[in-house]
Design a protein around this motif. Structure first.
Motif, PDB file in Angstrom:
ATOM      1  N   ILE A   8      34.919  28.401  44.637  1.00 37.70           N
ATOM      2  CA  ILE A   8      34.668  29.231  45.825  1.00 37.70           C
ATOM      3  C   ILE A   8      35.738  30.302  45.956  1.00 37.70           C
ATOM      4  N   LEU A   9      37.007  29.932  45.742  1.00 34.27           N
ATOM      5  CA  LEU A   9      38.102  30.899  45.824  1.00 34.27           C
ATOM      6  C   LEU A   9      37.954  31.976  44.752  1.00 34.27           C
ATOM      7  N   GLY A  10      37.562  31.593  43.543  1.00 35.91           N
ATOM      8  CA  GLY A  10      37.359  32.551  42.465  1.00 35.91           C
ATOM      9  C   GLY A  10      36.212  33.510  42.768  1.00 35.91           C
ATOM     10  N   ALA A  11      35.115  32.979  43.313  1.00 38.32           N
ATOM     11  CA  ALA A  11      33.968  33.822  43.663  1.00 38.32           C
ATOM     12  C   ALA A  11      34.333  34.785  44.791  1.00 38.32           C
ATOM     13  N   ALA A  12      35.084  34.291  45.767  1.00 41.95           N
ATOM     14  CA  ALA A  12      35.505  35.151  46.878  1.00 41.95           C
ATOM     15  C   ALA A  12      36.441  36.255  46.386  1.00 41.95           C
ATOM     16  N   THR A  13      37.341  35.924  45.485  1.00 39.69           N
ATOM     17  CA  THR A  13      38.259  36.918  44.927  1.00 39.69           C
ATOM     18  C   THR A  13      37.486  37.965  44.119  1.00 39.69           C
ATOM     19  N   ALA A  14      36.556  37.522  43.310  1.00 37.53           N
ATOM     20  CA  ALA A  14      35.745  38.464  42.525  1.00 37.53           C
ATOM     21  C   ALA A  14      34.936  39.364  43.450  1.00 37.53           C
ATOM     22  N   ALA A  16      35.694  40.224  46.515  1.00 38.90           N
ATOM     23  CA  ALA A  16      36.618  41.152  47.168  1.00 38.90           C
ATOM     24  C   ALA A  16      37.006  42.287  46.228  1.00 38.90           C
ATOM     25  N   LEU A  17      37.234  41.989  44.968  1.00 38.01           N
ATOM     26  CA  LEU A  17      37.599  43.027  43.999  1.00 38.01           C
ATOM     27  C   LEU A  17      36.433  43.990  43.761  1.00 38.01           C
ATOM     28  N   ILE A  18      35.226  43.471  43.691  1.00 39.21           N
ATOM     29  CA  ILE A  18      34.047  44.332  43.509  1.00 39.21           C
ATOM     30  C   ILE A  18      33.869  45.234  44.727  1.00 39.21           C
ATOM     31  N   TRP A  19      34.044  44.676  45.922  1.00 40.76           N
ATOM     32  CA  TRP A  19      33.929  45.473  47.156  1.00 40.76           C
ATOM     33  C   TRP A  19      34.995  46.571  47.179  1.00 40.76           C
ATOM     34  N   LEU A  20      36.245  46.218  46.804  1.00 38.47           N
ATOM     35  CA  LEU A  20      37.334  47.201  46.794  1.00 38.47           C
ATOM     36  C   LEU A  20      37.040  48.328  45.806  1.00 38.47           C
TER      37      LEU A  20
END
Length: 80
Positions: A8-14, A16-20
């Protein structure tokens, strides 16, 4: 067994990076679009000013010099 917290943390980080990345791209596109619109407005204003100068020259009895882009004064009279 799947380690759900890390997944879940990895998916959330990915995410966030895509959104940024998408936000940075959009801001860049907006900047380019604004720059082009500004250039178009400047060109339109310059064309309007040049047309007004041409019209004022002819209305005042002047002779427009296209090579120099200015009014050279009244047109010479024929037959004088």
């Amino acid at each position: 067994m799947i380690d759900w917290p890390k997944t879940i943390l990895g998916a959330a980080t990915a995410g966030a990076l895509i959104w940024l990345y998408a936000e940075i791209r959009n801001q860049g596109a907006d900047s380019v679009r604004t720059s082009i619109e500004r250039q178009n407005n400047d060109a339109r204003n310059a064309a309007d000013d040049a047309r007004s100068a041409y019209d004022r020259c002819l209305d005042g009895g002047g002779l427009w010099n296209f090579g120099a882009g200015r009014c050279d004064g009244p047109a010479p009279r024929r037959g004088d």
